[in-house]
Every structure is written in structure tokens, then in C-alpha cells.
Design a protein around this motif. Structure first.
Motif, PDB file in Angstrom:
ATOM      1  N   PHE A 130       0.686  -1.349   0.082  1.00  0.00           N
ATOM      2  CA  PHE A 130      -0.295  -0.025   0.153  1.00  0.00           C
ATOM      3  C   PHE A 130       0.864   1.472   0.106  1.00  0.00           C
ATOM      4  O   PHE A 130       0.321   2.159   0.321  1.00  0.00           O
ATOM      5  CB  PHE A 130      -0.957   0.156   1.130  1.00  0.00           C
ATOM      6  CG  PHE A 130      -2.024  -0.924   1.021  1.00  0.00           C
ATOM      7  CD1 PHE A 130      -3.027  -1.145   0.345  1.00  0.00           C
ATOM      8  CD2 PHE A 130      -1.729  -2.022   2.209  1.00  0.00           C
ATOM      9  CE1 PHE A 130      -4.048  -2.210   0.240  1.00  0.00           C
ATOM     10  CE2 PHE A 130      -2.496  -3.293   2.082  1.00  0.00           C
ATOM     11  CZ  PHE A 130      -3.644  -3.283   1.040  1.00  0.00           C
ATOM     12  N   SER A 131       2.244   1.469  -0.287  1.00  0.00           N
ATOM     13  CA  SER A 131       3.110   2.089  -0.389  1.00  0.00           C
ATOM     14  C   SER A 131       3.162   3.048   1.053  1.00  0.00           C
ATOM     15  O   SER A 131       2.792   4.386   0.920  1.00  0.00           O
ATOM     16  CB  SER A 131       2.839   3.151  -1.660  1.00  0.00           C
ATOM     17  OG  SER A 131       3.070   2.236  -2.636  1.00  0.00           O
ATOM     18  N   ILE A 329      -6.911  -2.740   4.068  1.00  0.00           N
ATOM     19  CA  ILE A 329      -5.633  -3.313   4.532  1.00  0.00           C
ATOM     20  C   ILE A 329      -5.961  -4.749   5.194  1.00  0.00           C
ATOM     21  O   ILE A 329      -5.120  -5.584   5.103  1.00  0.00           O
ATOM     22  CB  ILE A 329      -4.958  -2.266   5.374  1.00  0.00           C
ATOM     23  CG1 ILE A 329      -4.678  -0.950   4.736  1.00  0.00           C
ATOM     24  CG2 ILE A 329      -3.918  -2.793   6.240  1.00  0.00           C
ATOM     25  CD1 ILE A 329      -4.416   0.233   5.804  1.00  0.00           C
ATOM     26  N   GLU A 330      -6.940  -4.784   5.873  1.00  0.00           N
ATOM     27  CA  GLU A 330      -7.545  -5.899   6.597  1.00  0.00           C
ATOM     28  C   GLU A 330      -7.676  -7.124   5.480  1.00  0.00           C
ATOM     29  O   GLU A 330      -7.378  -8.207   5.923  1.00  0.00           O
ATOM     30  CB  GLU A 330      -8.431  -5.648   7.407  1.00  0.00           C
ATOM     31  CG  GLU A 330      -8.370  -4.735   8.443  1.00  0.00           C
ATOM     32  CD  GLU A 330      -7.300  -5.303   9.732  1.00  0.00           C
ATOM     33  OE1 GLU A 330      -7.565  -6.651   9.801  1.00  0.00           O
ATOM     34  OE2 GLU A 330      -6.636  -4.575  10.377  1.00  0.00           O
ATOM     35  N   ILE A 337       1.774  -5.947   7.618  1.00  0.00           N
ATOM     36  CA  ILE A 337       1.323  -4.571   7.533  1.00  0.00           C
ATOM     37  C   ILE A 337       0.104  -4.113   8.249  1.00  0.00           C
ATOM     38  O   ILE A 337      -0.088  -2.975   8.866  1.00  0.00           O
ATOM     39  CB  ILE A 337       0.897  -4.503   5.923  1.00  0.00           C
ATOM     40  CG1 ILE A 337       0.895  -2.778   5.830  1.00  0.00           C
ATOM     41  CG2 ILE A 337      -0.196  -4.998   5.630  1.00  0.00           C
ATOM     42  CD1 ILE A 337       2.115  -1.955   5.818  1.00  0.00           C
ATOM     43  N   ARG A 338      -0.600  -5.111   8.728  1.00  0.00           N
ATOM     44  CA  ARG A 338      -1.931  -4.930   9.728  1.00  0.00           C
ATOM     45  C   ARG A 338      -1.303  -4.706  11.079  1.00  0.00           C
ATOM     46  O   ARG A 338      -1.846  -3.762  11.665  1.00  0.00           O
ATOM     47  CB  ARG A 338      -2.849  -6.144   9.729  1.00  0.00           C
ATOM     48  CG  ARG A 338      -3.407  -6.570   8.217  1.00  0.00           C
ATOM     49  CD  ARG A 338      -4.640  -7.364   8.244  1.00  0.00           C
ATOM     50  NE  ARG A 338      -4.069  -8.521   9.041  1.00  0.00           N
ATOM     51  CZ  ARG A 338      -4.325  -9.774   8.433  1.00  0.00           C
ATOM     52  NH1 ARG A 338      -4.198  -9.849   7.152  1.00  0.00           N
ATOM     53  NH2 ARG A 338      -3.804 -10.765   9.099  1.00  0.00           N
ATOM     54  N   ASP A 339      -0.411  -5.392  11.332  1.00  0.00           N
ATOM     55  CA  ASP A 339       0.347  -4.881  12.754  1.00  0.00           C
ATOM     56  C   ASP A 339       0.789  -3.711  12.762  1.00  0.00           C
ATOM     57  O   ASP A 339       0.829  -2.738  13.704  1.00  0.00           O
ATOM     58  CB  ASP A 339       1.295  -6.032  13.154  1.00  0.00           C
ATOM     59  CG  ASP A 339       0.672  -7.281  13.428  1.00  0.00           C
ATOM     60  OD1 ASP A 339      -0.411  -7.518  13.688  1.00  0.00           O
ATOM     61  OD2 ASP A 339       1.582  -8.169  13.309  1.00  0.00           O
ATOM     62  N   ILE A 340       1.492  -3.254  11.777  1.00  0.00           N
ATOM     63  CA  ILE A 340       2.128  -1.779  11.803  1.00  0.00           C
ATOM     64  C   ILE A 340       1.081  -0.725  11.626  1.00  0.00           C
ATOM     65  O   ILE A 340       1.276   0.358  12.452  1.00  0.00           O
ATOM     66  CB  ILE A 340       3.036  -1.682  10.274  1.00  0.00           C
ATOM     67  CG1 ILE A 340       4.339  -2.518  10.446  1.00  0.00           C
ATOM     68  CG2 ILE A 340       3.296  -0.369   9.969  1.00  0.00           C
ATOM     69  CD1 ILE A 340       5.183  -2.769   9.164  1.00  0.00           C
TER      70      ILE A 340
END
Length: 479
Positions: A130-131, A329-330, A337-340
Motif C-alpha cells: 500500500f506504499s 488493509i485488513e 502491515i496490519r500490525d504496523i
């Protein structure tokens, strides 16, 4: 000059040679591809090799020249394009597995403008999912490595672009920036860039299914990462050419009216609650001395509140992300990336609802403060980050990691919220325990005056020198 050395020339030198007919476009591109095939396997900066079509385009340009056609300002110059921007018949993956088959129906404005100027795309560069990281890794294309060493992140989200151009893969690298994604990779790799201001470069992806949010529209910009500051003066006039597909593009020339001279520069080392690392302190002092020697008047004075402006701006952006992107995102993002993003939302509590409308209104207040301040000080020299660039995956290490990576980067995303241009240029090569590492500083400029920020970067580079030759010697020694 021999085949095998052409890739070492910067864009300004290459353009002069191709325009004079001393080098053909095919010679330039053949050498650039050879360099890419030599170093990219260890870097993973370019994730889509466009060598075949690049050579075909080079041959076509050479034939057109022989037939008497005029040549563009970037005739035969090899460039790379980030994989989150549309290039016809290629996947706009944005680093996401679920988008690997999203094939662009047409070129984005930046790609069209580069093509129209005679540039040749040799490859497409990596970006995080997702940049939306200041590091570059994803499950689809893998990790990009910094050519200075694997102990340093290549930056993000244009990490593939920064690593590629500094390793000698192409003379220009396209990237974009919503909170620092041109300047983070420039700082990580010792490259040069200017984040254009709001409305300066036309932007749109023909493959997109919906319009972006208002903050994504007003904070995100397209730009270039280069090895030398003067290459921005060569290439940015091409990038800002009008395109009707962006209805909010402002068609202004690259060079503005000559400012009052000598130009006053506001100089600050204020890093708020974050400690200023001694190497960053030294880089700032060197940059200041370079500007003074170049005839600028540099005065110690803090600009309007960067910390408040930057934090409010990024919290507002997180509110928009929470509303418009969280489901994607999910659904399509990796666990990493979800954790970030969960930690992003802790570091920058999203502003939503009525408060988001109020924050957007307050944006004009911050911009007005800066506009008035810059009547006297057209440039602001500041840190970019308060410490040397961080290690790979630092942002996966919970709250402390995200705080070091993004929390302290207020000079970065404040400029996006304000819509002001900001250049990043190396001002020191620090000798750190893990090896040499470039340290970049930031130069913000008046609205519409990217050229002034680049002029200042040229002056600093004249004192410090380019980082690329040092890097190439280091890379050669390691092989």
C-alpha cells in the motif's frame, strides 16, 4: 568513455551526450541494462525488468533522430517507475499480492511526461504494501536492500527507486511522497530529491476504481530521486508539464521570478522532544556553512510550529486512512502491515468525524503562518530525521520502532500537510559502527519555489560532493 562506464553518467551528462549525438539512445540503454542485471539481484530494487521494450524504444528514438526528428530534454535517459503508478500494459501492484494482476490501461501523467521528453523506462521499482511504510518489503516482491549495506533500511515507500538510482540503475528514479516517501529513500541512500508542493506535478492512475481521499489528494505528490542536485533542474520541468486528467494541477513554470538577494535562510536544529544525534548536528552545520559560502544569509530562527502542524496533519491522514483504507488493509494486507497500521493508529491517534473537519480547516492556519514567515525567509534549513537512518524492519518492532521511524519525522510530513516543497540532500558521510552512512538535511521553500530549494541543494552538494562515487567504490570492493 567505454561501454560499461556509461551508467556512471548522471542525467544531465547523458542528456548532453545524446542530444549532441555523441551517444545513441541504444548505447545508453544497453549499458544501463547491463548495470541493472549486474547489481539488482543483490538489491531487489527493480521488480519488473523492462529491458526488451526499453531497447525497442531506444532503437525507435535513434531512428527518429536519424530521420531528422527533434530530441527531447531527456532523450535516451534511462529511468525507473515505481510500481504504484500506472504504466500501460504493466501491473500497478502497489506491493500488494491481491493487485498483482491489475494491468494499467494507460500511462499516468508522470509516465507520459517522461516519455514525451525522450526518457526510456528500464524497469519498475519496489514499494511496501500500500506504499505506506518508511521501509520497503512486501510478500509479493520481497525486500529491497540498501546498497550501502543491509544494516540500513533502503527507506520507503520509494525504497526501490532510491536504491536503484544510487546503485547506478538508471539516472532518474520516479517516486512519490505523502509523508516522506521521496525524502526517506533519499536520506537512506544518500540521494537527492525535492518533494514538490501541492498541485505542482499532475497525478492520476487510469487503473483506479475510486477517487482518493482529500488528504491523499492534497498531501501526496509525484517526484524524482536523483544522484545529483542539478539533475532535478534538468528533469523536473518535464515532470510538471500539464495534464488535463489532473484538474487541480497548477501550470506554472519551473523557474520563478528572481527573489530578493541575498536570500535569507531560517536555520533550525530544533528536534523538539527527540535528541539530535551528533552526526546529524555536524551535517546541519556543514550545510549551513555551504549556504553561507554560496552567498545566502543564514539566521538561527525556528519556523512556525512544525511539531504541532506535523502531528495534527499525520493524525488527520490516519483518520482518512482509517475511514477509507482500513478494510482494504485488513482484507488484502499481510499480517505484518496490519500490525504496523495498528501501531500507526497508536502513535498517531486518528482524527475522525467533526474533529477531522476542524483539523482540515486548521490546515489553512498553519499554511498561513508559514506563508507569512517565508516572506522574510524563503528557505528553511532543518533536520530531516534527528538521527541517522534506521535499520530494516525497525517499524515492525512495536511502538518504540514506529516512534523512531515515523514519530520523530515531523519535518517530513509537516511539509506534506502544508503543501510546501522540500528538498533532501546529503550533507555528510558519517562513520558509524556498522560502516559509512549518508546523512541528509531538508530544505523547505516557499510555495511554488521548488527551484529555490534545488538551488540550495546544489550549493550544499558543491561543498559535500555526491555520495554515488563513494558508494560505487564500496560496492566494487565488496564484490
Amino acid at each position: 568513455m567505454t561501454q560499461g562506464d556509461i551508467w556512471r553518467f548522471d542525467a544531465t551528462e547523458l542528456a548532453a551526450l545524446t542530444q549532441a549525438g555523441e551517444l545513441s539512445a541504444k548505447e545508453v540503454i544497453s549499458d544501463a541494462l547491463e548495470r541493472m542485471h549486474q547489481v539488482n539481484p543483490s538489491l531487489n530494487a527493480v521488480v519488473d525488468d523492462l529491458g526488451t521494450e526499453a531497447l525497442e524504444r531506444a532503437s525507435a528514438l535513434d531512428q527518429a533522430r536519424r530521420n531528422g526528428a527533434s530530441v527531447g530534454p531527456l532523450h535516451g535517459v534511462p529511468v525507473t517507475i515505481k510500481v504504484n503508478v500506472d504504466q500501460k500494459n504493466h501491473a500497478t501492484t502497489n506491493g500488494v499480492v491481491a493487485l498483482k494482476d491489475v494491468i494499467a490501461p494507460d500511462d499516468a501523467p508522470v509516465v507520459s511526461n517522461l516519455h514525451n521528453a525522450g526518457a526510456i523506462v528500464i524497469g519498475r521499482t519496489n514499494t511496501p504494501e500500500f506504499s505506506f511504510r518508511a521501509d520497503t518489503d512486501n510478500p509479493l516482491h520481497g525486500r529491497t536492500h540498501n546498497p550501502w549495506g543491509r544494516h540500513i533500511s533502503p527507506g520507503g515507500s520509494s525504497g526501490g527507486a532510491g536504491a536503484a538510482v544510487m546503485a547506478g540503475i538508471g539516472a532518474l528514479a520516479h517516486g512519490n511522497d505523502i509523508g516522506g516517501s521521496l525524502r526517506f529513500p533519499a536520506a537512506a541512500n544518500g540521494a537527492v530529491t525535492v518533494k514538490p508542493g501541492l498541485g505542482r506535478v499532475p497525478a492520476w492512475n487510469p487503473s483506479q476504481k475510486a477517487e482518493r481521499g482529500m488528504l491523499a489528494q492534497s498531501m501526496s505528490v509525484q517526484g524524482l530521486i536523483t544522484r545529483s542536485a542539478k539533475d532535478l533542474h534538468l528533469s523536473m520541468p518535464t515532470l510538471i508539464a500539464p495534464d488535463a486528467r489532473d484538474p487541480f494541477h497548477v501550470p506554472m513554470p519551473w523557474r520563478g521570478a528572481g527573489p530578493d538577494v541575498p536570500i535569507k535562510v531560517a536555520f533550525t536544529k530544533n528536534t523538539f522532544e527527540y535528541a539530535l544525534h551528533p552526526e546529524v548536528d555536524k551535517a546541519l552545520s556543514t550545510a549551513r556553512e555551504a549556504l553561507v559560502d554560496a552567498g545566502y544569509i543564514v539566521e538561527d530562527i525556528d519556523p512556525p510550529d512544525v511539531f504541532e502542524c506535523g502531528r495534527i496533519g499525520y493524525r488527520a491522514l490516519m483518520g482518512e486512512v482509517l475511514t477509507l483504507m482500513k478494510n482494504d488493509i485488513e482484507a488484502a494486507g499481510s499480517q505484518t502491515i496490519r500490525d504496523i497500521f495498528e501501531v500507526y493508529f497508536q502513535e498517531f491517534p486518528p482524527i475522525v468525524g467533526d474533529e477531522l473537519i476542524q483539523a482540515l480547516a486548521q490546515r489553512s492556519h498553519y499554511a498561513r503562518q508559514w506563508s507569512l514567515f517565508m516572506q522574510k525567509y524563503p528557505l528553511v534549513l532543518s533536520p530531516f530525521l534527528p538521527q541517522p537512518f534506521f535499520k530494516p524492519d525497525r517499524d515492525t518492532e512495536g511502538a518504540e520502532g514506529v516512534h523512531e521511524v515515523l514519530g520523530c519525522a515531523v519535518y517530513s510530513y509537516a511539509m506534506n500537510f502544508l503543501g510546501l516543497p522540500a528538498a533532501s540532500v546529503p550533507a555528510r558521510l558519517a562513520e558509524l559502527p556498522n560502516g559509512p552512512q549518508p546523512i541528509n538535511v531538508q530544505i523547505a521553500a516557499r510555495r511554488w519555489r521548488e527551484d529555490m530549494a534545488v538551488d540550495a541543494a546544489v550549493a550544499i552538494e558543491a561543498r559535500v560532493g555526491q555520495m554515488a562515487p563513494i558508494l560505487w567504490d564500496r560496492m566494487s570492493a565488496q564484490t
